[in-house]
Design a protein around this motif. Sequence first.
Motif, short mmCIF file in Angstrom:
data_model
loop_
_atom_site.label_atom_id
_atom_site.label_comp_id
_atom_site.label_asym_id
_atom_site.label_seq_id
_atom_site.Cartn_x
_atom_site.Cartn_y
_atom_site.Cartn_z
N TRP A 1 -3.26 5.65 2.80
CA TRP A 1 -3.35 5.60 4.36
C TRP A 1 -4.04 6.75 5.21
CZ3 TRP A 1 2.75 5.17 5.01
CH2 TRP A 1 3.19 3.88 4.26
N SER A 2 -4.83 6.31 6.25
CA SER A 2 -5.48 6.93 7.09
C SER A 2 -4.42 8.04 7.79
CB SER A 2 -6.66 6.55 7.99
OG SER A 2 -5.85 5.62 9.02
N SER B 1 0.69 -1.26 0.14
CA SER B 1 -0.11 0.01 0.03
C SER B 1 0.83 1.41 -0.11
CB SER B 1 -0.98 -0.15 1.31
OG SER B 1 -0.11 0.06 2.41
N TYR B 2 0.26 2.62 -0.42
CA TYR B 2 1.16 3.58 -0.44
C TYR B 2 0.49 4.59 0.33
CZ TYR B 2 2.44 0.94 -4.63
OH TYR B 2 2.94 0.15 -5.18
N SER C 1 -3.86 14.72 2.32
CA SER C 1 -2.96 13.20 2.30
C SER C 1 -2.90 13.14 0.73
CB SER C 1 -3.73 12.22 3.03
OG SER C 1 -4.70 11.96 2.30
N GLN C 2 -3.87 13.39 0.00
CA GLN C 2 -3.56 13.49 -1.62
C GLN C 2 -2.47 13.93 -2.13
OE1 GLN C 2 -5.38 10.71 -2.65
NE2 GLN C 2 -5.83 10.61 -0.56
N LEU C 3 -2.11 15.13 -1.31
CA LEU C 3 -0.89 15.72 -2.09
C LEU C 3 0.29 14.74 -2.36
CD1 LEU C 3 -0.60 19.11 -0.18
CD2 LEU C 3 -1.12 18.73 -2.52
N VAL D 1 -7.59 3.87 2.25
CA VAL D 1 -8.25 4.85 1.57
C VAL D 1 -8.25 4.80 0.20
CG1 VAL D 1 -8.75 7.53 1.28
CG2 VAL D 1 -7.98 6.70 3.44
N LEU D 2 -9.47 4.65 -0.57
CA LEU D 2 -9.42 4.52 -2.26
C LEU D 2 -11.03 5.11 -2.84
CD1 LEU D 2 -7.61 3.02 -4.46
CD2 LEU D 2 -9.62 1.76 -4.40
#
Lengths: 63, 460
Positions: free
Chosen positions: B89-90, B84-85, B172-174, B340-341
């Motif tokens: 992650w939360s 996972s990346y 976090s999406q940055l 998270v996806l």
Amino acid sequence: MHFAPQLYLDPGSGSILIQIAIAVLLGLGVALRASWSSIKKLFGVKPKPEEEEDNDDSENVQS
Amino acid sequence: MSKAEQLSASFRDPSGFLFTRNGTLYRQINRAYSNDYARLMDSGLYGKLVKAGLLIPHVESDQLPAESDAAFKVIQPERVPFISYPYEWSFSQLKDAALTTLSIQKRALKLDMSLKDASAYNIQFMRGRATLIDTLSFEDYKEGQPWAAYKQFCQHFLAPLALMSYRDVRLSQLLRVYIDGVPLDLASALLPLKTKFNFGLLTHIHFHADAQKRYSDKAINPRERRMSMSKQALIGLIESLENTIQKLIWKPAGTEWGDYYENTNYTDSAFEHKKQLVNEWALEKKPALVWDLGGNTGVFSREAALSGAFTVSFDIDPAAVEQNYRTVKSKKEQNVLPLVLDLTNPSPSLGWNNNERDSFAGRGPVDMALALAVIHHLAISNNVPLPQLAEFFASRCKWLVIEFVPKSDSQVQKLLSSREDIFPGYSREGFESAFSSRFLIRKAESVRDSERTLYLMETQ
């Protein structure tokens, strides 16, 4: 200052200088605390018991 | 001897690389790294870290190296059940990954070694815990040396965590955009003013960003500056990062589905019946790896995991994933991984040559996928036609456990209340006919006390 010659990451000039500066600041803080407790000792204030040593085996960072 | 294939994510570090042969994953260690490797093993650091669950265990292997010219040794690391990346992650997962990295660095320094990198991609979740998977991340520490990975640590961990905590957890999406972590000048500009009154964030992010700007095109001459960093000072720096990160918090509240299960339209008996069916079918098909797509807080993922399967529980809502991860931690669960996806825009292939970080699809297909109470979101909210949905699921798994939620269901009615119903084909018959083109329907059970149906399908 000697750097490992075969660094594969660029540590960045700014990043090196700032971490040294922060470390100096943090070191000052420790020194101040130490001297503050010796001043307090002069006036008869008992120092707090030593903080527990960081124990490798019981340390659980993800608790 | 079958061909060795080098992994596309493993090319930067001259110390070695990962390769697979006959489906088994190995790591070649190059001669350039032989001293550091010996030091890691002989100093007792490896043993201590593995015992504490902080470092991936490995065995030395007698396999031939993939590139023999540079080779020193081949090791076989334990296989990570699912890669996972950090952008999946939360908040607490990223925080634990950061704390694992710092804890390792502290332990390494005690034995005169140091982490030469601090990449979030070197951390994976194994047995429910954040674990370093790069055995070649250690180098000899020499007194006076600053931490070469300090910048990387701040970009990969501290900056995104501070943004998630002080601004918005979705930042976090940055990390999906910036493969080497959030640039500190960007983090500094986005963080609110009050972070300047937090010593850790003021120094490690705001001052750090200023220093980077000021010295961006200057090489520093160490002799001229006569500066060095004692080991004590370096430990102070690591502890300062640790304190700063410990204090960053995020409480899941006010997001889309944080309290989803308290807001559902189904009765306890429908809920229990669904759990029972998922559990039965997983036990029957014995999948090794399950993806729960739209897993929310992981109630049904756990039913699948009871069969012994490693279950990845994906959800779009960071609050649900956070709650799910907290359950994993508090119950010390080893075979559930919450992530998270967004199913309508899943993780793409990223990085160098679009090949460094694998896409969501590239990490499948899996033995079994669960799609519970999710079809109406994809078909109605996201306008995906049913045949395309069938195609999507058929490429992801061998067995599919899918729930059909009819139009008459109040959850679907809610989705349709603010828009025109342009979905004449959305019916049980339409669903079965669309999915029959790619699947054999093995079982269909009406969920007790509800209008919903649960299917077990096998990819054709």
